[in-house]
Design a protein around this motif. Sequence first.
Motif, PDB file in Angstrom:
ATOM      1  N   ASP A  50      -7.093   7.161  -4.221  1.00  0.00           N
ATOM      2  CA  ASP A  50      -6.873   6.456  -2.955  1.00  0.00           C
ATOM      3  C   ASP A  50      -5.439   6.669  -2.480  1.00  0.00           C
ATOM      4  OD1 ASP A  50      -6.861   4.824  -0.790  1.00  0.00           O
ATOM      5  OD2 ASP A  50      -7.459   3.005  -1.834  1.00  0.00           O
ATOM      6  N   VAL A  51      -5.269   7.546  -1.481  1.00  0.00           N
ATOM      7  CA  VAL A  51      -3.932   7.814  -0.952  1.00  0.00           C
ATOM      8  C   VAL A  51      -3.474   6.730   0.013  1.00  0.00           C
ATOM      9  CG1 VAL A  51      -4.184  10.307  -1.241  1.00  0.00           C
ATOM     10  CG2 VAL A  51      -4.838   9.240   0.927  1.00  0.00           C
ATOM     11  N   LEU A  52      -4.361   5.799   0.327  1.00  0.00           N
ATOM     12  CA  LEU A  52      -4.007   4.707   1.242  1.00  0.00           C
ATOM     13  C   LEU A  52      -3.857   3.376   0.504  1.00  0.00           C
ATOM     14  CD1 LEU A  52      -6.431   5.597   4.176  1.00  0.00           C
ATOM     15  CD2 LEU A  52      -3.987   6.100   4.010  1.00  0.00           C
ATOM     16  N   GLU A  53      -3.721   3.457  -0.829  1.00  0.00           N
ATOM     17  CA  GLU A  53      -3.630   2.231  -1.613  1.00  0.00           C
ATOM     18  C   GLU A  53      -2.375   1.450  -1.232  1.00  0.00           C
ATOM     19  OE1 GLU A  53      -3.810   0.793  -6.292  1.00  0.00           O
ATOM     20  OE2 GLU A  53      -4.035   2.899  -5.745  1.00  0.00           O
ATOM     21  N   GLN A  54      -2.551   0.155  -1.009  1.00  0.00           N
ATOM     22  CA  GLN A  54      -1.461  -0.749  -0.645  1.00  0.00           C
ATOM     23  C   GLN A  54      -0.696  -0.266   0.586  1.00  0.00           C
ATOM     24  OE1 GLN A  54       1.033  -2.104  -3.898  1.00  0.00           O
ATOM     25  NE2 GLN A  54      -0.588  -1.690  -5.395  1.00  0.00           N
ATOM     26  N   ALA A  55      -1.394   0.432   1.483  1.00  0.00           N
ATOM     27  CA  ALA A  55      -0.749   0.879   2.719  1.00  0.00           C
ATOM     28  C   ALA A  55      -0.396  -0.324   3.579  1.00  0.00           C
ATOM     29  CB  ALA A  55      -1.670   1.826   3.492  1.00  0.00           C
TER      30      ALA A  55
END
Length: 498
Positions: A192-197
Amino acid sequence: MSQDVLAKETNRRQLQQIISGLSDGIILAEVDQTILWANDAALTMHGVDDVAALGANTQAYAERFALRYRNNHPLPPENYPLARAAAGEEFSDVVVDVTPTADPEKTWVHRLRSLVISDARGAPELLVLILANATEWASAEQRFEKTFSANPAPAVICRLSDLRYIKVNQGFLEMTGYNRDQVIGRSVYELDVLEQAERRDLAIQRLADGATIPQMQAELRLPDGGSKLVIVAGQPLDMNEEDCMLFSFTDLEPRRKAEIALRQSEERFAKSFRLTPVPTLVCNAANRQVLDINEAFMTITGYTSDELIGKSIEDIDFIDSQEAAVQLFATLEQAGNLDGQDLKVRKKSHEVIDCVVSADTVTLQDEPCYLLVMMNITERKRSELELVAAIEEVMQDASWFSQTLIEKLANAKSANSLNRPNVSFTDLTARERDVLGLICEGLADKEIASRLKLAPNTVRNHVATVYSKLGVHSRSAAIVWARERGLFAGELRVKRKK
């Protein structure tokens, strides 16, 4: 010729006439893979002028043209498009590299699909290969591949249809520590490259819509279980006629570490600043505005922090001499630091104290500032002045002391004479130097007059001039002045009291 054969030939001529002007390449073949005809576009895509140059059938074609898939795997003749069509296979969007065996330096890229034309009874009658020239597209894709791989900015590409990663560059692998197999084929749910975005909901919605994802901070999970602070952004793009999303990253970890180190450094500075027993002040270099003072500074001056912080040093006016304040900050602006400058400081009670100030330029919160460290030397200076006065008092008549004692007194007075006039021996005339030398021998004015063959009044005038130039008021002080500078050491004689 039978009616059926005639009709068949007529239909084929009509078909050839219809397709001859198409921009797509068309190759017609019998079901036994015999190549019958090709339009001009198909011939051009093979670099030949007539259909015979293609070969009589698949086997002959394979001898003239080597085919490879885009992954560089060669095709055996039984897997050539015409052979697959003859086997009854229908396919579309097959991309192959086509290289003439007679000219291996030349390569085209063809995108092919098959079509089987049946007769009235539904039996296969004619094989059709439809070719599109994809050479320019492949060249552009190859340039993109090289650029993407060589780009130092970390990036991955995911396919929107199944949200799986299809490309990753070296920059991403180096930044995260993943290897290629740990990325390619995995979904955005697994990695997940959008984790905690910052705006995760917006990013996910934009990803679902295939729209641009604006830059935002996120925590990228690493294979070792740690995480890395990054800025991530998404840009939709088309790859091989598939909708994809290009994720690019900026590594913020070095900046975060630098910020932590800076914060820790400033915390250490603040702690030592407050605990040091030496009076210390910090002001902005641009406007001299006081930013902080320590307890020792408040103790020595009598001011409170509320009375100083936020005000300029000029407004506080605690430096007794405006000229000295101007000189102090002019030196700091030019040299960036100063060491051991005398300064008179006015306390809140208006009492003036003597200080020695040292200063340096420091950076706090990206702003250049001056750090001023002051030492109160009022008591020390008073003691030194009292010592000098005492020495001068007892040395009014040097004839009472031995040479050794005079030397010691001279050395003691020299160590405490910080503000004597800067006079050189060469500033005296030749006659004045003679007179000073005879004074150091312990001669009285009459004896000097006799030695130099001068009138007593003339000698007295020379002695007064020497006193004036040296800034002294007695013979003993003149002797000390000369002794401090190592003058007439061999001639110095004193009379012992009988």
